[in-house]
Motif scaffolding. Structure first.
Motif, PDB file in Angstrom:
ATOM      1  N   VAL A  81      43.144  37.767  40.091  1.00 19.15           N
ATOM      2  CA  VAL A  81      42.948  39.032  40.812  1.00 19.15           C
ATOM      3  C   VAL A  81      41.795  39.823  40.188  1.00 19.15           C
ATOM      4  O   VAL A  81      40.935  40.345  40.897  1.00 19.15           O
ATOM      5  CB  VAL A  81      44.245  39.875  40.806  1.00 19.15           C
ATOM      6  N   VAL A  82      41.772  39.875  38.843  1.00 17.07           N
ATOM      7  CA  VAL A  82      40.689  40.609  38.163  1.00 17.07           C
ATOM      8  C   VAL A  82      39.339  40.030  38.570  1.00 17.07           C
ATOM      9  O   VAL A  82      38.415  40.760  38.955  1.00 17.07           O
ATOM     10  CB  VAL A  82      40.856  40.541  36.624  1.00 17.07           C
ATOM     11  N   SER A  97      50.307  43.821  41.039  1.00 15.49           N
ATOM     12  CA  SER A  97      51.362  43.187  40.243  1.00 15.49           C
ATOM     13  C   SER A  97      52.702  43.837  40.528  1.00 15.49           C
ATOM     14  O   SER A  97      53.730  43.159  40.519  1.00 15.49           O
ATOM     15  CB  SER A  97      51.120  43.255  38.738  1.00 15.49           C
ATOM     16  N   ALA A 150      45.108  40.443  46.973  1.00 13.83           N
ATOM     17  CA  ALA A 150      45.629  40.480  45.603  1.00 13.83           C
ATOM     18  C   ALA A 150      47.154  40.389  45.609  1.00 13.83           C
ATOM     19  O   ALA A 150      47.752  39.704  44.773  1.00 13.83           O
ATOM     20  CB  ALA A 150      45.160  41.753  44.907  1.00 13.83           C
ATOM     21  N   MET A 179      47.073  37.307  37.474  1.00 19.99           N
ATOM     22  CA  MET A 179      46.356  38.548  37.168  1.00 19.99           C
ATOM     23  C   MET A 179      44.890  38.275  36.870  1.00 19.99           C
ATOM     24  O   MET A 179      44.007  39.018  37.308  1.00 19.99           O
ATOM     25  CB  MET A 179      47.022  39.271  35.993  1.00 19.99           C
ATOM     26  N   MET A 215      49.495  37.655  43.662  1.00 20.50           N
ATOM     27  CA  MET A 215      50.523  38.030  42.689  1.00 20.50           C
ATOM     28  C   MET A 215      51.911  37.615  43.164  1.00 20.50           C
ATOM     29  O   MET A 215      52.737  37.180  42.370  1.00 20.50           O
ATOM     30  CB  MET A 215      50.495  39.535  42.431  1.00 20.50           C
ATOM     31  N   VAL A 246      44.774  45.565  40.107  1.00 20.05           N
ATOM     32  CA  VAL A 246      45.662  44.683  39.337  1.00 20.05           C
ATOM     33  C   VAL A 246      47.031  45.329  39.169  1.00 20.05           C
ATOM     34  O   VAL A 246      48.068  44.699  39.401  1.00 20.05           O
ATOM     35  CB  VAL A 246      45.059  44.367  37.952  1.00 20.05           C
TER      36      VAL A 246
END
Lengths: 275, 322
Positions: A198-199, A89, A153, A195, A157, A85
């Motif tokens: 992604v988590v 990001s 990911a 986020m 983002m 993450v």
């Protein structure tokens, strides 16, 4: 939506019920078996529901070996997800809002890695980890897992940062906030949905990851659940206990799925359309 | 303090019209160092160390003879590993098994997912329950699902033989599923399809939602209903979605590994041995790193060719209709 006649609507429901049963059957089967006493599991003919419900399998599941697998899975997943993450990001913001010469090329290279089969990376990964003493360690699985999860990911983002209107960041710039502070205090909270996605996606992927864990761990005490449990497939006497551990290992992702289903489905769909 | 802030403001105000939008520190700094690099670098390092470097390193290793246990250093032998692979009966068996698996997997997953997406796209009651049931296998760890399937297929006390024999009374159908090459391969295909259909269905549903309501209405005005409408209006509008789902399914078909690894170990004999598994065994059981890398590269190239082919077939079809 496509409208359908009453007759075909009945048939559609029949088909969907059968499909739902087929897809859920393996999960329900293992759940019921985990509550059966050892003798009943091998009884012929079988019964779907346990005749006598017992929790002894779940009590036995807390024994040393299983606890190690759980601990490793938790450490690897939490460590891997936090790093994924954080790094995605940062990179997603860089790609979306701070382009420099060659950004597109770097992005293309990163996305291209998505099509390469993992098995090509495994040999050099193994040799590297052997060199640095990372084999059979949790860190040795966290690092490559993060690398493998990062490309997708970053795409998620990047898309969430691109969706934030330019004016919002410009007003923060007027207040004199530096670029890192702007990212942390203004942009990151606005990219919250990305986020979360992604988590969720990274935790599923890392929790269930098998290939790298199989290659990079040999000592059972360093293995996560996804690999450790497969070693027990021949040990017949353990079947009830194995069922209980499998249920416990499947529960966290299934619970998260039920809570976030709408979010996940729309996220996957959007990501797919944009990517 | 006040003066500094105001001077920054003026500088900003002057530069605002630039098209790329704010790039913060780069503007304020004396030299034009791209700050974006700092944001991307950490992630790029991970990808470089664990993917890009290994990709190159394993490419070189595929040109060498290198046994991790016996050899100190890799010895360059050119393309010998690649020639050897195509004369290696075990590898060719694995390759043909992978293709057999891949063809069945591809057709089943694509057709079933599209059909299920069309069903879920209708207004039916309990739609969200059906969705949950079909999507949930996506999140179940595959190796653990394989263990459950192993149990379901167990000949004496497994669910499948119990259901076929004791429930339906079709005792002649009950059999030791994983002891026969054909049914073992079938079992692996069913597990993989079970695990993948949910995801591909989501992609198809997204494609269906992307078809404009106008198109559908216009079709109904012209008298297209039911199946006719699906075949002539809905399916042709999904071209982009086919490229996407096709790519995903091809990659996953050829990367099959966990299912045979956990369920059959490639057996009985070599009837379910796949390329991915053969690469894995060569590297981590025989430690023949050079040869394993070459076989990995062959698999990678096959995937690349098929993905590109799928993309162009999708594009050409789309172009013709446009």
């Amino acid at each position: 939506m496509v409208r359908a006649s009453l007759f075909s609507r009945v048939w559609m429901n029949v088909v969907l019920v059968v499909l739902a049963i087929l897809f859920l059957a393996p999960l329900i089967y293992i759940l019921f078996n985990s509550f059966k006493p050892a003798g009943e599991i091998f009884q012929v003919p079988q019964s779907i529901l346990p005749k006598e419900w017992t929790f002894e399998n779940y009590l036995a599941a807390t024994s040393k070996g299983f606890i190690d697998y759980f601990k490793n899975s938790v450490v690897i997943t939490v460590g891997g997800v936090v790093l994924t993450v954080l790094l995605s990001s940062l990179a997603g913001y860089g790609f979306a809002k701070l382009p420099f010469k060659g950004t597109n090329f770097v992005l293309l290279v990163i996305v291209a890695t998505l099509t390469v089969p993992l098995v090509i990376f495994l040999v050099p990964m193994f040799l590297m980890e052997n060199e640095f003493g990372l084999l059979d360690t949790n860190l040795g699985l966290i690092l490559p897992n993060v690398a493998v999860e990062l490309p997708f990911a970053i795409l998620i983002m990047r898309a969430s940062f691109m969706a934030i209107p330019k004016e919002i960041e410009e007003s923060a710039t007027m207040d004199g906030a530096g670029v890192f502070r702007r990212w942390w205090t203004v942009m990151l909270p606005m990219a919250r949905n990305g986020m979360v996605l992604v988590v969720i996606m990274a935790s599923y992927a890392i929790w269930g990851e098998y290939t790298m864990a199989k290659a990079l761990t040999m000592d059972p005490s360093a293995m996560p659940l996804s690999v450790g449990l497969t070693l027990l497939k021949g040990e017949v006497w353990q079947y009830g206990v194995l069922a209980a551990v499998i249920v416990l290992a499947m529960l966290p992702p299934i619970i998260i799925f039920i809570i976030f289903q709408k979010h996940i489905v729309s996220g996957v769909a959007q990501g797919a359309v944009k990517g | 303090m006040v003066t500094t802030t105001s001077s920054i403001r003026t500088a900003k105000a002057v530069q605002t019209p630039e098209p790329e939008g704010p790039s913060g520190g780069a503007r304020r700094g004396k030299r034009k160092f791209p700050v974006g690099v700092l944001f991307i670098l950490p992630a790029f390092l991970f990808i470089f160390v664990f993917m890009l470097y290994p990709l190159v390193s394993s490419g070189y290793m595929s040109l060498t003879e290198y046994n991790f246990v016996y050899d100190d250093t890799p010895k360059f032998i050119g393309l010998d590993n690649y020639f050897a692979a195509f004369q290696d009966t075990q590898f060719m068996t694995a390759l043909s098994n992978t293709f057999v698996f891949g063809i069945f997997y591809f057709v089943i997953v694509m057709v079933a997912s599209l059909a299920i997406a069309l069903l879920l796209f209708q207004k039916v009651r309990f739609n969200s329950f059906y969705r949950s049931a079909i999507f949930v296998p996506i999140v179940v760890p595959l190796s653990l699902a394989a263990l459950v399937f192993l149990w379901i297929l167990q000949p004496n006390y497994g669910l499948l033989n119990y259901f076929l024999g004791d429930v339906l009374g079709l005792h002649f159908l009950t059999q030791p599923w994983l002891s026969n090459g054909t049914t073992a391969m079938g079992s692996i295909i069913v597990l993989s399809a079970w695990a993948s259909i949910g995801f591909v269905t989501i992609l198809f549903l997204a494609g269906l939602q992307g078809i404009s309501p106008d198109t559908l209405e216009a079709a109904e005005m012209d008298g297209a209903r039911g199946l006719k409408k699906i075949f002539f209006i809905v399916l042709p509008s999904l071209r982009e979605t086919y490229i996407l789902t096709g790519t995903w399914t091809i990659i996953h078909a050829l990367k099959v590994f966990v299912e045979p690894m956990v369920m059959t170990d490639g057996g009985p004999g070599t009837s379910t041995l796949v390329v991915y598994q053969q690469v894995y065994l060569t590297a981590f059981t025989y430690f023949d790193m050079g040869y394993a890398s070459a076989m990995g590269y062959i698999l990678g190239l096959i995937i690349l060719i098929l993905v590109v082919l799928n993309f162009f077939i999708g594009r050409i079809r789309a172009g013709k209709d446009a």
